[in-house]
Design an enzyme around this catalytic site. Structure first.
Site, PDB file in Angstrom:
ATOM      1  N   CYS A 284      -4.694  -2.779  -7.179  1.00  0.00           N
ATOM      2  CA  CYS A 284      -4.798  -1.935  -5.988  1.00  0.00           C
ATOM      3  C   CYS A 284      -4.947  -0.491  -6.447  1.00  0.00           C
ATOM      4  O   CYS A 284      -3.971   0.149  -6.866  1.00  0.00           O
ATOM      5  CB  CYS A 284      -3.577  -2.100  -5.088  1.00  0.00           C
ATOM      6  SG  CYS A 284      -3.738  -1.042  -3.625  1.00  0.00           S
TER       7      CYS A 284
ATOM      8  N   TYR B 170      -6.113   0.035   8.803  1.00  0.00           N
ATOM      9  CA  TYR B 170      -7.137  -1.013   8.854  1.00  0.00           C
ATOM     10  C   TYR B 170      -8.081  -0.893  10.047  1.00  0.00           C
ATOM     11  O   TYR B 170      -8.304  -1.854  10.783  1.00  0.00           O
ATOM     12  CB  TYR B 170      -6.455  -2.402   8.840  1.00  0.00           C
ATOM     13  CG  TYR B 170      -5.831  -2.683   7.500  1.00  0.00           C
ATOM     14  CD1 TYR B 170      -6.574  -3.282   6.490  1.00  0.00           C
ATOM     15  CD2 TYR B 170      -4.534  -2.294   7.224  1.00  0.00           C
ATOM     16  CE1 TYR B 170      -6.022  -3.507   5.236  1.00  0.00           C
ATOM     17  CE2 TYR B 170      -3.970  -2.516   5.970  1.00  0.00           C
ATOM     18  CZ  TYR B 170      -4.724  -3.120   4.989  1.00  0.00           C
ATOM     19  OH  TYR B 170      -4.182  -3.340   3.753  1.00  0.00           O
TER      20      TYR B 170
ATOM     21  N   HIS C 123      -8.146  -4.217  -4.596  1.00  0.00           N
ATOM     22  CA  HIS C 123      -8.190  -3.364  -3.404  1.00  0.00           C
ATOM     23  C   HIS C 123      -8.774  -2.033  -3.851  1.00  0.00           C
ATOM     24  O   HIS C 123      -8.185  -1.383  -4.718  1.00  0.00           O
ATOM     25  CB  HIS C 123      -6.787  -3.085  -2.875  1.00  0.00           C
ATOM     26  CG  HIS C 123      -6.081  -4.285  -2.319  1.00  0.00           C
ATOM     27  ND1 HIS C 123      -4.752  -4.254  -1.969  1.00  0.00           N
ATOM     28  CD2 HIS C 123      -6.519  -5.521  -2.025  1.00  0.00           C
ATOM     29  CE1 HIS C 123      -4.406  -5.444  -1.481  1.00  0.00           C
ATOM     30  NE2 HIS C 123      -5.461  -6.235  -1.515  1.00  0.00           N
TER      31      HIS C 123
ATOM     32  N   ASP D 149     -10.061  -1.245   0.903  1.00  0.00           N
ATOM     33  CA  ASP D 149      -8.675  -1.176   1.343  1.00  0.00           C
ATOM     34  C   ASP D 149      -8.514   0.071   2.190  1.00  0.00           C
ATOM     35  O   ASP D 149      -9.035   1.121   1.853  1.00  0.00           O
ATOM     36  CB  ASP D 149      -7.789  -1.092   0.103  1.00  0.00           C
ATOM     37  CG  ASP D 149      -6.337  -1.352   0.423  1.00  0.00           C
ATOM     38  OD1 ASP D 149      -6.053  -1.957   1.462  1.00  0.00           O
ATOM     39  OD2 ASP D 149      -5.483  -0.949  -0.383  1.00  0.00           O
ATOM     40  N   HIS D 150      -7.817  -0.039   3.236  1.00  0.00           N
ATOM     41  CA  HIS D 150      -7.568   1.087   4.155  1.00  0.00           C
ATOM     42  C   HIS D 150      -8.867   1.846   4.442  1.00  0.00           C
ATOM     43  O   HIS D 150      -9.866   1.666   3.770  1.00  0.00           O
ATOM     44  CB  HIS D 150      -6.533   2.070   3.596  1.00  0.00           C
ATOM     45  CG  HIS D 150      -5.185   1.437   3.411  1.00  0.00           C
ATOM     46  ND1 HIS D 150      -4.057   2.138   3.131  1.00  0.00           N
ATOM     47  CD2 HIS D 150      -4.784   0.131   3.488  1.00  0.00           C
ATOM     48  CE1 HIS D 150      -3.029   1.303   3.020  1.00  0.00           C
ATOM     49  NE2 HIS D 150      -3.458   0.080   3.230  1.00  0.00           N
TER      50      HIS D 150
ATOM     51  N   HIS E 158       0.864  -7.576  -6.169  1.00  0.00           N
ATOM     52  CA  HIS E 158       0.370  -6.288  -5.663  1.00  0.00           C
ATOM     53  C   HIS E 158       1.311  -5.195  -6.149  1.00  0.00           C
ATOM     54  O   HIS E 158       2.517  -5.334  -6.050  1.00  0.00           O
ATOM     55  CB  HIS E 158       0.358  -6.332  -4.129  1.00  0.00           C
ATOM     56  CG  HIS E 158      -0.269  -5.136  -3.500  1.00  0.00           C
ATOM     57  ND1 HIS E 158       0.383  -3.929  -3.384  1.00  0.00           N
ATOM     58  CD2 HIS E 158      -1.492  -4.957  -2.953  1.00  0.00           C
ATOM     59  CE1 HIS E 158      -0.432  -3.064  -2.788  1.00  0.00           C
ATOM     60  NE2 HIS E 158      -1.573  -3.657  -2.519  1.00  0.00           N
TER      61      HIS E 158
HETATM   62  C1  DNO Z   1      -1.374  -2.463   2.226  1.00  0.00           C
HETATM   63  C2  DNO Z   1      -1.454  -3.751   1.544  1.00  0.00           C
HETATM   64  C3  DNO Z   1      -0.094  -4.299   1.174  1.00  0.00           C
HETATM   65  C4  DNO Z   1      -0.230  -5.678   0.586  1.00  0.00           C
HETATM   66  C5  DNO Z   1       1.066  -6.327   0.196  1.00  0.00           C
HETATM   67  C6  DNO Z   1       0.796  -7.554  -0.634  1.00  0.00           C
HETATM   68  O1  DNO Z   1      -2.261  -2.089   2.897  1.00  0.00           O
HETATM   69  O2  DNO Z   1      -2.309  -3.691   0.490  1.00  0.00           O
HETATM   70  O3  DNO Z   1       0.696  -4.359   2.332  1.00  0.00           O
HETATM   71  O4  DNO Z   1      -0.828  -6.520   1.516  1.00  0.00           O
HETATM   72  O5  DNO Z   1       1.890  -5.477  -0.484  1.00  0.00           O
HETATM   73  O6  DNO Z   1       1.911  -8.360  -0.630  1.00  0.00           O
END
Ligand code: DNO
Length: 402
Positions: A271, A370, A298, A353-354, A233
């Site tokens: 991401c 989240y 993500h 994501d988020h 990530h």
């Molecule tokens: C945030 C996430 C990160 C992710 C880690 C993976 O929302 O995308 O915290 O889970 O960095 O190790």
């Protein structure tokens, strides 16, 4: 594109029956209750898998199998930690879970200064405010060298913020900065963070890269043997903070990581939000350049403050600086390429994501970033994009990926 949803297991205020209403069939989760560095036993993994399957889902990705701080530091005899990591991988593979997301960020994970900044229409979003981060580093941690890490106007604004802030606001800032650490473990206080930072004295970018390469050399052969896909990530934000080097922040960093131990098992979590937080990162170009290595994605968006301070906030999924439609288009073309190769895992799992905290989310006690409604909205928007691109592709297939 395989729809999935991050769920924090028993630590999550959102239940699996609620997640089922999103329509996503994949779950992304981890055994957050196990301390970093310990083995995830096959029984514990199987229990979580059964819980997920009983609710009608499939556990598609582990996020994260955390890398112990001593591995990042390259500190002491690491044999036991590497053995444990590999054992957890074997146990996961034995339960049919083959995609593992992890990060190599020193000490902190994603970092924000505000967890409930105002967003459109009375919603709330996560924000990284450079002056507040600078205030934390300079005036709370007492890290004087941080003056060199921020533009002069940010250093000045940091001084003003600190002079005017109450103890409560400072405490809240510390809590926000710590909020990115997942799981149920103690967060750092200002004092323990200072001590932790001292351990990184002398660990510069080159040293961290060497430690990361060693980690990859230790685990990628096992991943290959097990048919697993490891996917790093990116750093969030993609820049050094607290004087700590960050080494998965740009296209060049990604290139370095993939080449450090070249293997189909050594891949990327694309991401869009983390990379997009770096104004110099062109996320659709990164998606196109590394598509064959993307095992998980993500999808989300950010908006930079126009003042060049480095501040940014999380935008709604389609409404920020990154052209998410272009990113999805590229990943869908990559899936076609994989299908043509006959790969059983051609579909790339993604999760919204988020999300903004929308009506009903506020006060529910969900993990920062989240919430239920905000992510439902995100997923619905992304699903619409995917459906539209599929429709277009079915009518003009030669245009796919163009
Ligand atoms: C945030 C996430 C990160 C992710 C880690 C993976 O929302 O995308 O915290 O889970 O960095 O190790």
């Amino acid at each position: 594109m395989k729809e999935s949803w991050r769920w924090y297991g028993d630590l999550d205020a959102i239940t699996l029956p609620e997640v089922a209403q999103s329509g996503a069939a994949g779950i992304v989760t981890a055994l957050h209750e196990i301390p970093y560095g310990e083995v995830w036993s096959r029984e514990a993994i199987a229990r979580r898998r059964r819980q997920i399957e009983a609710a009608g889902f499939q556990w598609v990705v582990v996020e994260s199998l955390p890398v112990h701080e001593r591995i990042k530091l390259g500190e002491g005899d690491l044999t036991g930690l590497f053995d444990n990591y590999r054992q957890s991988m074997r146990n996961l593979a034995a339960e049919g879970i083959l995609v593992i997301c992890y990060n190599f960020m020193p000490l902190l994970d994603w970092t924000r200064t505000d967890l409930d900044a105002p967003a459109e229409g009375g919603a709330h979003c996560l924000r990284f405010d450079a002056p507040r981060m600078a205030a934390f580093e300079l005036h709370m941690l007492g890290r004087r060298e941080a003056v060199n890490d921020y533009p002069p106007q940010v250093v000045e604004a940091a001084g003003r913020w600190f002079a005017e802030s109450s103890q409560e606001e400072r405490d809240e800032l510390l809590d926000s900065i710590m909020a990115g650490l997942p799981g149920a473990f103690d967060r750092y206080t200002v004092d323990t963070l200072r001590q932790a930072l001292r351990r990184y004295d002398g660990v510069d970018r080159a040293a961290l890269r060497a430690n990361y390469k060693r980690f990859l050399e230790e685990i990628i052969p096992t991943a290959e043997e097990l048919g697993m896909r490891m996917c790093v990530h990116p750093d969030d934000p993609p820049r050094d903070i607290l004087g700590l080097p960050r080494i998965v922040s740009s296209a060049d960093d990604i290139e370095w990581a993939l080449n450090a131990v070249p293997s189909p098992a050594n891949g990327l979590t694309l991401c869009a939000g983390s990379l997009g937080a770096g104004p110099e990162n062109d996320v659709p170009a990164i998606a196109a350049r590394f598509a064959p290595h993307v095992h998980f994605t993500h999808l989300r968006n950010v908006r930079h403050d126009p003042d060049g301070s480095g501040s940014f906030e999380e935008a709604s999924h389609l409404n920020g600086v990154t052209d998410i439609v272009a990113v999805i288009h590229t990943l869908m073309a990559e899936e076609k390429r994989r299908q043509a190769e006959g790969r059983a895992d051609a579909d790339i799992p993604f999760r919204p994501d988020h999300g903004h905290e929308l009506a009903g989310d506020q006060g529910r006690g969900t993990h920062p970033g989240y919430p239920l409604m905000g992510r439902l909205r995100g997923l619905a928007e992304l699903r619409g994009v995917i459906a539209a691109l599929r429709w277009r592709d079915a009518r003009a297939p030669s245009d796919a990926g163009a």
